[in-house]
Write a protein that holds these residues in place. Structure first.
Motif, PDB file in Angstrom:
ATOM      1  N   THR A   1      -2.945   0.203  -3.384  1.00  9.14           N
ATOM      2  CA  THR A   1      -1.937  -0.839  -3.365  1.00  9.14           C
ATOM      3  C   THR A   1      -1.232  -0.846  -4.709  1.00  9.14           C
ATOM      4  O   THR A   1      -1.847  -1.043  -5.745  1.00  9.14           O
ATOM      5  CB  THR A   1      -2.593  -2.208  -3.094  1.00  9.14           C
ATOM      6  OG1 THR A   1      -3.292  -2.145  -1.861  1.00  9.14           O
ATOM      7  CG2 THR A   1      -1.538  -3.291  -3.020  1.00  9.14           C
ATOM      8  N   MET A   2       0.053  -0.584  -4.643  1.00  7.54           N
ATOM      9  CA  MET A   2       0.828  -0.413  -5.872  1.00  7.54           C
ATOM     10  C   MET A   2       1.883  -1.507  -6.003  1.00  7.54           C
ATOM     11  O   MET A   2       2.415  -1.982  -5.003  1.00  7.54           O
ATOM     12  CB  MET A   2       1.531   0.952  -5.847  1.00  7.54           C
ATOM     13  CG  MET A   2       0.598   2.129  -5.777  1.00  7.54           C
ATOM     14  SD  MET A   2      -0.362   2.330  -7.285  1.00  7.54           S
ATOM     15  CE  MET A   2       0.920   2.887  -8.420  1.00  7.54           C
ATOM     16  N   PRO A   3       2.191  -1.879  -7.216  1.00  9.41           N
ATOM     17  CA  PRO A   3       3.337  -2.780  -7.408  1.00  9.41           C
ATOM     18  C   PRO A   3       4.610  -2.086  -6.958  1.00  9.41           C
ATOM     19  O   PRO A   3       4.758  -0.878  -7.171  1.00  9.41           O
ATOM     20  CB  PRO A   3       3.349  -3.053  -8.914  1.00  9.41           C
ATOM     21  CG  PRO A   3       2.431  -2.074  -9.538  1.00  9.41           C
ATOM     22  CD  PRO A   3       1.535  -1.539  -8.479  1.00  9.41           C
TER      23      PRO A   3
ATOM     24  N   TYR B   1       0.828  -1.192   0.000  1.00  7.14           N
ATOM     25  CA  TYR B   1       0.000   0.000   0.000  1.00  7.14           C
ATOM     26  C   TYR B   1       0.870   1.251   0.000  1.00  7.14           C
ATOM     27  O   TYR B   1       1.787   1.394   0.808  1.00  7.14           O
ATOM     28  CB  TYR B   1      -0.915  -0.003   1.226  1.00  7.14           C
ATOM     29  CG  TYR B   1      -1.848   1.172   1.252  1.00  7.14           C
ATOM     30  CD1 TYR B   1      -2.997   1.171   0.461  1.00  7.14           C
ATOM     31  CD2 TYR B   1      -1.588   2.284   2.053  1.00  7.14           C
ATOM     32  CE1 TYR B   1      -3.859   2.247   0.464  1.00  7.14           C
ATOM     33  CE2 TYR B   1      -2.445   3.364   2.067  1.00  7.14           C
ATOM     34  CZ  TYR B   1      -3.575   3.344   1.268  1.00  7.14           C
ATOM     35  OH  TYR B   1      -4.426   4.414   1.274  1.00  7.14           O
ATOM     36  N   CYS B   2       0.583   2.175  -0.896  1.00  5.28           N
ATOM     37  CA  CYS B   2       1.324   3.422  -0.980  1.00  5.28           C
ATOM     38  C   CYS B   2       0.426   4.557  -0.488  1.00  5.28           C
ATOM     39  O   CYS B   2      -0.678   4.740  -0.989  1.00  5.28           O
ATOM     40  CB  CYS B   2       1.778   3.678  -2.417  1.00  5.28           C
ATOM     41  SG  CYS B   2       2.596   5.276  -2.609  1.00  5.28           S
ATOM     42  N   GLN B   3       0.910   5.301   0.498  1.00  5.14           N
ATOM     43  CA  GLN B   3       0.108   6.384   1.062  1.00  5.14           C
ATOM     44  C   GLN B   3      -0.030   7.543   0.087  1.00  5.14           C
ATOM     45  O   GLN B   3      -1.037   8.236   0.067  1.00  5.14           O
ATOM     46  CB  GLN B   3       0.773   6.875   2.351  1.00  5.14           C
ATOM     47  CG  GLN B   3       0.883   5.774   3.388  1.00  5.14           C
ATOM     48  CD  GLN B   3       0.570   6.267   4.791  1.00  5.14           C
ATOM     49  OE1 GLN B   3       0.695   7.448   5.076  1.00  5.14           O
ATOM     50  NE2 GLN B   3       0.148   5.390   5.674  1.00  5.14           N
ATOM     51  N   LYS B   4       0.987   7.747  -0.710  1.00  2.00           N
ATOM     52  CA  LYS B   4       0.958   8.845  -1.667  1.00  2.00           C
ATOM     53  C   LYS B   4      -0.061   8.580  -2.775  1.00  2.00           C
ATOM     54  O   LYS B   4      -0.861   9.436  -3.134  1.00  2.00           O
ATOM     55  CB  LYS B   4       2.346   9.034  -2.289  1.00  2.00           C
ATOM     56  CG  LYS B   4       2.901  10.440  -2.111  1.00  2.00           C
ATOM     57  CD  LYS B   4       4.291  10.521  -2.730  1.00  2.00           C
ATOM     58  CE  LYS B   4       4.878  11.898  -2.548  1.00  2.00           C
ATOM     59  NZ  LYS B   4       6.214  11.995  -3.160  1.00  2.00           N
ATOM     60  N   CYS B   5      -0.024   7.366  -3.294  1.00  2.00           N
ATOM     61  CA  CYS B   5      -0.951   6.988  -4.363  1.00  2.00           C
ATOM     62  C   CYS B   5      -2.310   6.585  -3.792  1.00  2.00           C
ATOM     63  O   CYS B   5      -3.292   6.494  -4.524  1.00  2.00           O
ATOM     64  CB  CYS B   5      -0.376   5.835  -5.180  1.00  2.00           C
ATOM     65  SG  CYS B   5       1.193   6.202  -5.977  1.00  2.00           S
ATOM     66  N   GLN B   6      -2.356   6.321  -2.491  1.00  2.00           N
ATOM     67  CA  GLN B   6      -3.570   5.872  -1.812  1.00  2.00           C
ATOM     68  C   GLN B   6      -4.154   4.648  -2.490  1.00  2.00           C
ATOM     69  O   GLN B   6      -5.351   4.557  -2.737  1.00  2.00           O
ATOM     70  CB  GLN B   6      -4.596   7.009  -1.753  1.00  2.00           C
ATOM     71  CG  GLN B   6      -4.087   8.166  -0.901  1.00  2.00           C
ATOM     72  CD  GLN B   6      -5.168   9.192  -0.615  1.00  2.00           C
ATOM     73  OE1 GLN B   6      -6.046   9.397  -1.442  1.00  2.00           O
ATOM     74  NE2 GLN B   6      -5.115   9.814   0.533  1.00  2.00           N
TER      75      GLN B   6
ATOM     76  N   LEU C   1      10.125   0.299  -3.216  1.00  3.26           N
ATOM     77  CA  LEU C   1       9.761   1.572  -3.822  1.00  3.26           C
ATOM     78  C   LEU C   1       8.505   1.404  -4.658  1.00  3.26           C
ATOM     79  O   LEU C   1       8.380   0.461  -5.448  1.00  3.26           O
ATOM     80  CB  LEU C   1      10.896   2.074  -4.718  1.00  3.26           C
ATOM     81  CG  LEU C   1      12.254   2.273  -4.037  1.00  3.26           C
ATOM     82  CD1 LEU C   1      13.303   2.652  -5.066  1.00  3.26           C
ATOM     83  CD2 LEU C   1      12.176   3.324  -2.944  1.00  3.26           C
ATOM     84  N   CYS C   2       7.557   2.339  -4.492  1.00  2.95           N
ATOM     85  CA  CYS C   2       6.345   2.344  -5.290  1.00  2.95           C
ATOM     86  C   CYS C   2       6.724   2.598  -6.756  1.00  2.95           C
ATOM     87  O   CYS C   2       7.493   3.508  -7.065  1.00  2.95           O
ATOM     88  CB  CYS C   2       5.420   3.435  -4.778  1.00  2.95           C
ATOM     89  SG  CYS C   2       4.013   3.741  -5.852  1.00  2.95           S
ATOM     90  N   THR C   3       6.152   1.793  -7.651  1.00  7.65           N
ATOM     91  CA  THR C   3       6.485   1.984  -9.063  1.00  7.65           C
ATOM     92  C   THR C   3       5.712   3.160  -9.656  1.00  7.65           C
ATOM     93  O   THR C   3       5.991   3.603 -10.756  1.00  7.65           O
ATOM     94  CB  THR C   3       6.173   0.713  -9.878  1.00  7.65           C
ATOM     95  OG1 THR C   3       4.820   0.348  -9.650  1.00  7.65           O
ATOM     96  CG2 THR C   3       7.075  -0.423  -9.468  1.00  7.65           C
ATOM     97  N   GLY C   4       4.720   3.682  -8.895  1.00 12.13           N
ATOM     98  CA  GLY C   4       3.948   4.809  -9.390  1.00 12.13           C
ATOM     99  C   GLY C   4       4.602   6.143  -9.099  1.00 12.13           C
ATOM    100  O   GLY C   4       4.706   7.003  -9.973  1.00 12.13           O
ATOM    101  N   CYS C   5       5.077   6.312  -7.847  1.00 15.32           N
ATOM    102  CA  CYS C   5       5.629   7.610  -7.462  1.00 15.32           C
ATOM    103  C   CYS C   5       7.063   7.499  -6.958  1.00 15.32           C
ATOM    104  O   CYS C   5       7.671   8.492  -6.584  1.00 15.32           O
ATOM    105  CB  CYS C   5       4.743   8.246  -6.396  1.00 15.32           C
ATOM    106  SG  CYS C   5       4.734   7.337  -4.848  1.00 15.32           S
ATOM    107  N   ALA C   6       7.588   6.293  -6.924  1.00 14.56           N
ATOM    108  CA  ALA C   6       8.986   6.051  -6.548  1.00 14.56           C
ATOM    109  C   ALA C   6       9.305   6.389  -5.103  1.00 14.56           C
ATOM    110  O   ALA C   6      10.464   6.545  -4.750  1.00 14.56           O
ATOM    111  CB  ALA C   6       9.948   6.782  -7.486  1.00 14.56           C
ATOM    112  N   SER C   7       8.280   6.501  -4.262  1.00 21.03           N
ATOM    113  CA  SER C   7       8.577   6.734  -2.856  1.00 21.03           C
ATOM    114  C   SER C   7       8.687   5.400  -2.128  1.00 21.03           C
ATOM    115  O   SER C   7       8.143   4.386  -2.560  1.00 21.03           O
ATOM    116  CB  SER C   7       7.487   7.606  -2.218  1.00 21.03           C
ATOM    117  OG  SER C   7       6.271   6.907  -2.172  1.00 21.03           O
ATOM    118  N   SER C   8       9.388   5.413  -1.005  1.00 16.23           N
ATOM    119  CA  SER C   8       9.594   4.191  -0.248  1.00 16.23           C
ATOM    120  C   SER C   8       8.316   3.836   0.498  1.00 16.23           C
ATOM    121  O   SER C   8       7.757   4.645   1.228  1.00 16.23           O
ATOM    122  CB  SER C   8      10.745   4.394   0.737  1.00 16.23           C
ATOM    123  OG  SER C   8      10.887   3.258   1.558  1.00 16.23           O
TER     124      SER C   8
HETATM  125 ZN   LIG Z   1       3.023   5.646  -4.919  1.00 17.45          ZN
END
Ligand SMILES: [Zn+2]
Length: 84
Positions: free
Chosen positions: A25-27, A18-23, A45-52
């Motif tokens: 569940t991201m690969p 789960y990515c908080q930035k993308c809100q 690292l989120c593949t959508g926004c590259a954040s940890s």
């Molecule tokens: Zn993200």
């Protein structure tokens, strides 16, 4: 043969978190962050926004277990043992 052991290793890693930035569940992409004598720390690292989005510690014991499970052993059947 070598492709098979590669697949085994893939099951060892998380594929989505789960990515908080993308809100959502991201690969995720796994990155080796730190190597210590007894364990390795991986960063996800989120593949959508590259954040940890997470970290994971893999101890040496876990790694050995994972490697032992992979069918990567050289096929060396001792002939003497078979003759017994
Ligand atoms: Zn993200």
């Amino acid at each position: 043969m070598e492709n098979m052991s590669q697949q085994q290793f893939d099951t060892f890693t998380a594929s989505s978190l789960y990515c908080q930035k993308c809100q959502a569940t991201m690969p995720v992409r796994e990155r080796l962050l730190l190597v210590l004598p007894d364990k390795e720390i991986f960063d996800y690292l989120c593949t959508g926004c590259a954040s940890s989005v997470g970290q994971r510690e893999v101890t040496a014991g876990e790694r050995i277990m994972a490697q032992a499970r992979a069918p990567k052993r050289p096929r060396r059947i001792p002939l003497k043992a078979r003759m017994n």
